[in-house]
Design an enzyme around this catalytic site. Structure first.
Site, PDB file in Angstrom:
ATOM      1  N   GLY A  38       0.716  -1.328   0.132  1.00 48.24           N
ATOM      2  CA  GLY A  38       0.113  -0.093   0.026  1.00 48.24           C
ATOM      3  C   GLY A  38       0.767   1.311   0.115  1.00 48.24           C
ATOM      4  CB  SER A  39      -0.369   4.819  -0.549  1.00 50.19           C
ATOM      5  OG  SER A  39      -1.202   4.645   0.672  1.00 50.19           O
ATOM      6  CB  THR A  40       1.487   3.947   4.551  1.00 50.59           C
ATOM      7  OG1 THR A  40       0.450   4.961   4.487  1.00 50.59           O
ATOM      8  CG2 THR A  40       2.336   4.410   5.719  1.00 50.59           C
ATOM      9  CG  ASP A  94       0.833  -3.953   5.937  1.00 51.02           C
ATOM     10  OD1 ASP A  94       0.615  -3.001   5.088  1.00 51.02           O
ATOM     11  OD2 ASP A  94       0.250  -4.953   5.635  1.00 51.02           O
ATOM     12  CB  ALA A  96      -4.164   0.482   9.201  1.00 48.93           C
ATOM     13  CG  ASP A  97      -7.448   0.429   4.517  1.00 49.09           C
ATOM     14  OD1 ASP A  97      -6.802   1.231   3.765  1.00 49.09           O
ATOM     15  OD2 ASP A  97      -7.727  -0.629   4.207  1.00 49.09           O
ATOM     16  N   GLY A 109      -7.299  -2.188   1.755  1.00 53.09           N
ATOM     17  CA  GLY A 109      -7.597  -1.295   0.677  1.00 53.09           C
ATOM     18  C   GLY A 109      -6.872  -1.592  -0.427  1.00 53.09           C
ATOM     19  N   GLY A 110      -5.634  -2.115  -0.314  1.00 59.80           N
ATOM     20  CA  GLY A 110      -4.898  -2.743  -1.593  1.00 59.80           C
ATOM     21  C   GLY A 110      -5.310  -3.722  -2.060  1.00 59.80           C
ATOM     22  CD  GLU A 116      -2.211  -6.155   3.573  1.00 62.72           C
ATOM     23  OE1 GLU A 116      -1.745  -5.144   2.887  1.00 62.72           O
ATOM     24  OE2 GLU A 116      -3.452  -6.013   3.890  1.00 62.72           O
TER      25      GLU A 116
END
Length: 239
Positions: A38-40, A94, A96-97, A109-110, A116
């Site tokens: 994901g983006s983070t 990782d 988190a949303d 979300g990904g 995961e």
């Protein structure tokens, strides 16, 4: 390496970068590290790569949680391994949303929630990095619960989720086709509204045949780093 220059980052992206890089401070040499999706999480992956190339970290092996992360890690020169070779992971980083005060999470979300969760349950430490918008009083405040389902009989799973009070959207990819996970399954995003009893909901989802996995990550996170305009805070779990 084609990194997004910080000069051109928007405020949220900058916070994600701050959180992801702060989480990497827990990584030590000779560790096996789960690499989130994901983006983070990508900022954490990039930071690990930088530290390996500089020599600040040595002998760190990554276990990616998705094909996307595996490709990113390979391109960045991070040595990869597998759960077969290392069934116990020192730590996973990782995103988190959503994160509630008890460190319960919504993830997926990904679209990588199954892998995961497999990686998280094999990890001694699960370190979550997020921007401040992801910290909420209750799960479901701003995010639907991603749920991975088998394509066969998918409508029956959608009907079941609706019977639990959810509004359900079948996820599509950027081309407008059905989104497929790395395992070839579908993702539906189930909006339950505010989830006051996440463990009860998780049990109802776990019992349903055809639901492969859900995005409620409960009792998994051990450390949470949240980035805000005034810096990154490591949160302490409220008992």
């Amino acid at each position: 390496r084609g990194y997004l220059s910080e000069v051109f980052m928007d405020d949220v992206t900058r916070l994600k970068k701050m959180a992801g890089e702060a989480a990497v401070e827990m990584v030590e040499s000779d560790m096996v590290v789960g690499l989130g999706t994901g983006s983070t999480a990508i900022f954490a992956v990039r930071k690990i790569s930088d530290l390996l190339h500089s020599g600040a970290l040595r002998r760190v092996w990554g276990i990616p949680t998705s094909r996307q992360t595996a490709e990113q890690a390979k391109a960045l020169g991070i040595p990869l391994t597998t759960l077969a070779q290392h069934p116990v992971i020192d730590m996973t980083i990782d995103g988190a949303d959503e994160i509630d005060p008890a460190f319960n999470l919504i993830k997926g979300g990904g679209g990588a929630l199954l892998r995961e969760k497999i990686v998280a349950q094999a990890s001694k430490l699960v370190v979550i990095a997020a921007d401040e918008s992801k910290y909420v009083p209750h799960l479901g405040t701003t995010w639907a619960v991603p749920i991975e389902i088998i394509p066969f009989g998918s409508q029956t799973q959608i009907d079941y989720l609706k019977s639990l009070g959810a509004t359900v959207d079948v996820r599509q990819d950027d081309a407008g086709e059905l989104f497929r996970t790395d395992s070839g399954n579908l993702i539906v995003d189930a909006q339950f509204g505010t989830i006051l009893y996440p463990h009860s909901l998780a049990e109802k989802l776990r019992q349903r045949v055809g639901i492969v996995e859900h995005g409620l990550f409960l009792n998994r996170a051990t450390h949470v780093f949240v980035a805000a305009a005034d810096g990154v805070k490591q949160l302490v779990k409220q008992l």
